[in-house]
Design a protein around this motif. Structure first.
Motif, short mmCIF file in Angstrom:
data_model
loop_
_atom_site.label_atom_id
_atom_site.label_comp_id
_atom_site.label_asym_id
_atom_site.label_seq_id
_atom_site.Cartn_x
_atom_site.Cartn_y
_atom_site.Cartn_z
N THR A 1 -5.50 3.22 8.39
CA THR A 1 -4.51 3.67 7.41
C THR A 1 -5.16 4.72 6.52
O THR A 1 -6.35 4.98 6.63
CB THR A 1 -4.01 2.50 6.53
N GLU A 2 -4.37 5.27 5.64
CA GLU A 2 -4.89 6.26 4.69
C GLU A 2 -5.46 5.59 3.44
O GLU A 2 -5.92 6.28 2.53
CB GLU A 2 -3.78 7.24 4.30
N ASP A 3 -5.44 4.27 3.38
CA ASP A 3 -5.85 3.56 2.18
C ASP A 3 -7.29 3.85 1.78
O ASP A 3 -7.59 4.01 0.60
CB ASP A 3 -5.65 2.05 2.36
N TRP B 1 -0.84 2.96 -6.17
CA TRP B 1 -1.98 3.87 -6.31
C TRP B 1 -1.98 4.57 -7.66
O TRP B 1 -3.05 4.75 -8.27
CB TRP B 1 -1.99 4.90 -5.18
N ASP C 1 -9.12 6.60 2.33
CA ASP C 1 -9.22 7.94 1.75
C ASP C 1 -8.57 8.01 0.38
O ASP C 1 -9.08 8.67 -0.53
CB ASP C 1 -8.59 8.98 2.69
N THR C 2 -7.45 7.32 0.22
CA THR C 2 -6.77 7.30 -1.08
C THR C 2 -7.64 6.64 -2.13
O THR C 2 -7.78 7.14 -3.25
CB THR C 2 -5.41 6.59 -0.97
N GLN D 1 -12.26 1.24 5.97
CA GLN D 1 -12.47 2.56 6.56
C GLN D 1 -11.93 2.62 7.99
O GLN D 1 -11.33 3.60 8.40
CB GLN D 1 -13.96 2.90 6.57
N GLN D 2 -12.13 1.55 8.74
CA GLN D 2 -11.73 1.54 10.14
C GLN D 2 -10.35 0.92 10.34
O GLN D 2 -9.93 0.70 11.48
CB GLN D 2 -12.78 0.78 10.95
N ASP E 1 -5.24 -5.34 3.10
CA ASP E 1 -4.22 -4.31 3.19
C ASP E 1 -4.06 -3.72 1.78
O ASP E 1 -4.75 -4.14 0.84
CB ASP E 1 -2.90 -4.88 3.74
N LYS E 2 -3.18 -2.76 1.62
CA LYS E 2 -3.04 -2.08 0.34
C LYS E 2 -2.73 -3.06 -0.79
O LYS E 2 -3.37 -3.01 -1.85
CB LYS E 2 -1.95 -1.01 0.43
N GLU F 1 -10.50 8.95 -3.16
CA GLU F 1 -10.01 10.02 -4.03
C GLU F 1 -9.81 9.52 -5.46
O GLU F 1 -10.23 10.17 -6.42
CB GLU F 1 -8.69 10.56 -3.47
#
Length: 148
Positions: free
Chosen positions: A104-106, A71, A108-109, A100-101, A49-50, A112
């Protein structure tokens, strides 16, 4: 020629960035990066998780104890790395498909932040590579979509 016999151009900051690979590629990339004089760190994204993800990255890169575990702190730390002097950096991310699956947006974040870090290091002519291992099935889906 490098000691490993592989010359992938990993010392070239202009081409550095974020790339998707298979798990089988990570060992070869690690050897080639080491032979290019780059600092190599391996990070497992599996089941993260994050909070766990940020902790794993901080641990792998020996972030200072003041790391904020968010982040913004990750972005700041990846752009500094003054405590880890090197000719360049290569991050090898295992089990990227899990993140990736993960729904969550983690993912993509993280992409970036890694891409922005590579760009900033590139402006200093220092290579910053991130190789994220994804399952073969992802590449098969991309190939199928490209054929359509």
């Amino acid at each position: 020629m490098s000691e490993s016999g592989w010359e992938l151009g990993l010392a070239d900051a202009e081409n550095a960035g974020v790339y998707f690979v298979t798990t089988d590629d990570l060992d070869t990339l690690g050897v080639a990066a080491r032979d290019a004089g780059l600092q190599v760190r391996r990070i497992d994204l599996g089941g993260a998780d994050k909070s766990t993800l940020l902790l794993r990255i901080a641990t792998a890169l020996d972030f200072p104890g003041t790391f904020g575990r968010n982040w913004d702190a990750l972005a700041d730390s990846l752009r500094d790395l003054s405590w880890l002097p090197a000719a360049g950096f290569t991050l090898l991310f295992e089990n990227g498909g899990d993140l990736q699956q993960g729904g969550t947006e983690d993912f993509d974040t993280l992409l970036e932040i890694l891409e922005e870090s590579a760009q900033e290091w590139g402006e200093r002519h220092i290579p910053f590579w991130s190789f994220i291992a994804l399952p073969e099935s992802v590449f098969d889906e991309i190939d199928a979509a490209a054929a359509d």
